[in-house]
Design a protein around this motif. Sequence first.
Motif, PDB file in Angstrom:
ATOM      1  N   PRO A  16       0.688  -1.312  -0.128  1.00 12.66           N
ATOM      2  CA  PRO A  16      -0.045   0.016  -0.015  1.00 12.66           C
ATOM      3  C   PRO A  16       0.779   1.160   0.165  1.00 12.66           C
ATOM      4  O   PRO A  16       1.985   1.351   0.312  1.00 12.66           O
ATOM      5  N   LYS A  17       0.204   2.244  -0.763  1.00  9.32           N
ATOM      6  CA  LYS A  17       0.818   3.487  -0.655  1.00  9.32           C
ATOM      7  C   LYS A  17       0.179   4.481   0.613  1.00  9.32           C
ATOM      8  O   LYS A  17      -0.736   3.860   1.038  1.00  9.32           O
ATOM      9  N   GLU A  18       0.815   5.607   0.870  1.00 10.80           N
ATOM     10  CA  GLU A  18       0.203   6.399   1.733  1.00 10.80           C
ATOM     11  C   GLU A  18      -1.161   6.782   1.369  1.00 10.80           C
ATOM     12  O   GLU A  18      -1.412   6.943   0.204  1.00 10.80           O
ATOM     13  N   LYS A  19      -2.076   7.036   2.210  1.00  7.80           N
ATOM     14  CA  LYS A  19      -3.661   7.000   2.079  1.00  7.80           C
ATOM     15  C   LYS A  19      -3.709   8.740   1.991  1.00  7.80           C
ATOM     16  O   LYS A  19      -4.243   9.282   2.664  1.00  7.80           O
ATOM     17  N   LEU A  49     -12.668   5.641   5.094  1.00  4.76           N
ATOM     18  CA  LEU A  49     -13.902   5.179   5.191  1.00  4.76           C
ATOM     19  C   LEU A  49     -14.662   5.998   6.309  1.00  4.76           C
ATOM     20  O   LEU A  49     -15.930   5.930   6.451  1.00  4.76           O
ATOM     21  N   ASN A  50     -13.821   6.432   7.208  1.00  9.99           N
ATOM     22  CA  ASN A  50     -14.622   7.173   8.236  1.00  9.99           C
ATOM     23  C   ASN A  50     -15.370   8.437   7.794  1.00  9.99           C
ATOM     24  O   ASN A  50     -16.432   8.802   8.494  1.00  9.99           O
ATOM     25  N   ASP A  51     -15.133   8.947   6.598  1.00  6.93           N
ATOM     26  CA  ASP A  51     -16.099   9.866   5.889  1.00  6.93           C
ATOM     27  C   ASP A  51     -17.399   9.300   5.625  1.00  6.93           C
ATOM     28  O   ASP A  51     -18.625  10.212   5.733  1.00  6.93           O
ATOM     29  N   PHE A  52     -17.602   7.891   5.715  1.00  6.20           N
ATOM     30  CA  PHE A  52     -19.038   7.321   5.726  1.00  6.20           C
ATOM     31  C   PHE A  52     -19.346   6.853   7.035  1.00  6.20           C
ATOM     32  O   PHE A  52     -20.314   6.066   6.837  1.00  6.20           O
ATOM     33  N   SER A  53     -18.717   7.079   8.072  1.00  2.96           N
ATOM     34  CA  SER A  53     -19.008   6.531   9.260  1.00  2.96           C
ATOM     35  C   SER A  53     -18.837   5.008   9.424  1.00  2.96           C
ATOM     36  O   SER A  53     -19.622   4.222   9.909  1.00  2.96           O
ATOM     37  N   LEU A  54     -18.063   4.398   8.640  1.00  4.63           N
ATOM     38  CA  LEU A  54     -17.951   3.032   8.410  1.00  4.63           C
ATOM     39  C   LEU A  54     -16.495   2.747   9.146  1.00  4.63           C
ATOM     40  O   LEU A  54     -15.588   3.327   8.889  1.00  4.63           O
ATOM     41  N   SER A  55     -16.683   1.573   9.955  1.00  6.95           N
ATOM     42  CA  SER A  55     -15.217   1.054  10.666  1.00  6.95           C
ATOM     43  C   SER A  55     -15.077  -0.211   9.996  1.00  6.95           C
ATOM     44  O   SER A  55     -15.705  -1.451  10.479  1.00  6.95           O
ATOM     45  N   PRO A  56     -13.948  -0.387   9.396  1.00 10.04           N
ATOM     46  CA  PRO A  56     -13.727  -1.788   8.848  1.00 10.04           C
ATOM     47  C   PRO A  56     -13.274  -2.834   9.932  1.00 10.04           C
ATOM     48  O   PRO A  56     -12.314  -2.415  10.753  1.00 10.04           O
ATOM     49  N   LEU A  57     -13.645  -4.267   9.923  1.00  6.85           N
ATOM     50  CA  LEU A  57     -13.138  -5.015  10.409  1.00  6.85           C
ATOM     51  C   LEU A  57     -11.547  -5.557  10.053  1.00  6.85           C
ATOM     52  O   LEU A  57     -10.849  -5.760  10.767  1.00  6.85           O
ATOM     53  N   ARG A  58     -11.482  -5.237   8.876  1.00  7.89           N
ATOM     54  CA  ARG A  58      -9.894  -5.582   8.216  1.00  7.89           C
ATOM     55  C   ARG A  58     -10.183  -4.972   7.024  1.00  7.89           C
ATOM     56  O   ARG A  58     -11.189  -4.614   6.170  1.00  7.89           O
ATOM     57  N   GLU A  59      -9.026  -4.911   6.303  1.00  5.64           N
ATOM     58  CA  GLU A  59      -8.735  -4.296   4.825  1.00  5.64           C
ATOM     59  C   GLU A  59      -7.533  -4.656   4.403  1.00  5.64           C
ATOM     60  O   GLU A  59      -6.716  -4.877   4.871  1.00  5.64           O
ATOM     61  N   GLN A  60      -7.545  -4.686   3.082  1.00  5.34           N
ATOM     62  CA  GLN A  60      -6.260  -4.949   2.149  1.00  5.34           C
ATOM     63  C   GLN A  60      -6.205  -4.222   1.139  1.00  5.34           C
ATOM     64  O   GLN A  60      -7.393  -3.654   0.366  1.00  5.34           O
TER      65      GLN A  60
END
Length: 276
Positions: A16-19, A49-60
């Motif tokens: 991954p690159k910097e977000k 994803l916090n912009d959409f008030s979503l908190s992921p359990l995991r991400e890739q």
Amino acid sequence: MKRETIYKRYEPSFTPKEKNSPSYWFVFNSDKLLINTENDFKIPFTENLNDFSLSPLREQYLGTLEGHPCYTAEVAPGTTAPDDMTFEDLRSIYEVLDEDIYLVAGRAIQVINWDKNHQFCGKCGAPTVTSEHEMSKICPECGFTSFTRLSPAVITAIVKDDKILLAKHSYGLKRYSLIAGFVEAGETLEEGVKREIAEEVGLKVKNIQYFGSQPWPFPHSLMVGFTAEYESGEINVDGNEITDAKWFDADEVPRMSSMISIASELIEWFVENYSD
């Protein structure tokens, strides 16, 4: 006509690159994809994803599509979709999404499920860590490595006297389509073609020719397409996976509205070559 390679627009990567720029987010809730009806590509496009008030359990991280980073993520079952968004079954929206977006979504669901299902070593049970050098899970205790899973399957257009064999399956949309099935351990792709056709409709085929391949995320398949000629036998469906099968002329073949599947490509090949 076969589609162009997705790699003209998409560059896979596991580093991954910097977000610091907007990214495509392929967000899954119990295998259903989050669709943004306000976005032309229908996929959430944001830095976080916090912009959409979503908190992921995991991400890739998945790589880039037209230079934009792509991520796959899973949210907790029961998570409510944000306003103007909805969670949809991936099978049902292939006509809604841009073709390359759909193909990346197919990769995304397989990667996130691999991540979810390999949190622990299948050999000794210890917690795994994600490799920094390749898409794999490594056990720090015993060294066992788990890669993303891929199950090869074959799908075949069978032709006899200028007609194609189509079968109605007991699952899915219950429409007439081609004979397909997973390759078993110890057999070649061509042997898989012969066995599946013999098992499901009781026919023997010859002159098996490679047609093309396609990733298919249901659940983690590589679909390998073939054409074949009828050799012998009478149609005798197995009554389990196949409920009916019959021969169709080119003008009788049920056409598919999308060319995203290799089944539709094989059917179009038949129509183009066997029409009057």
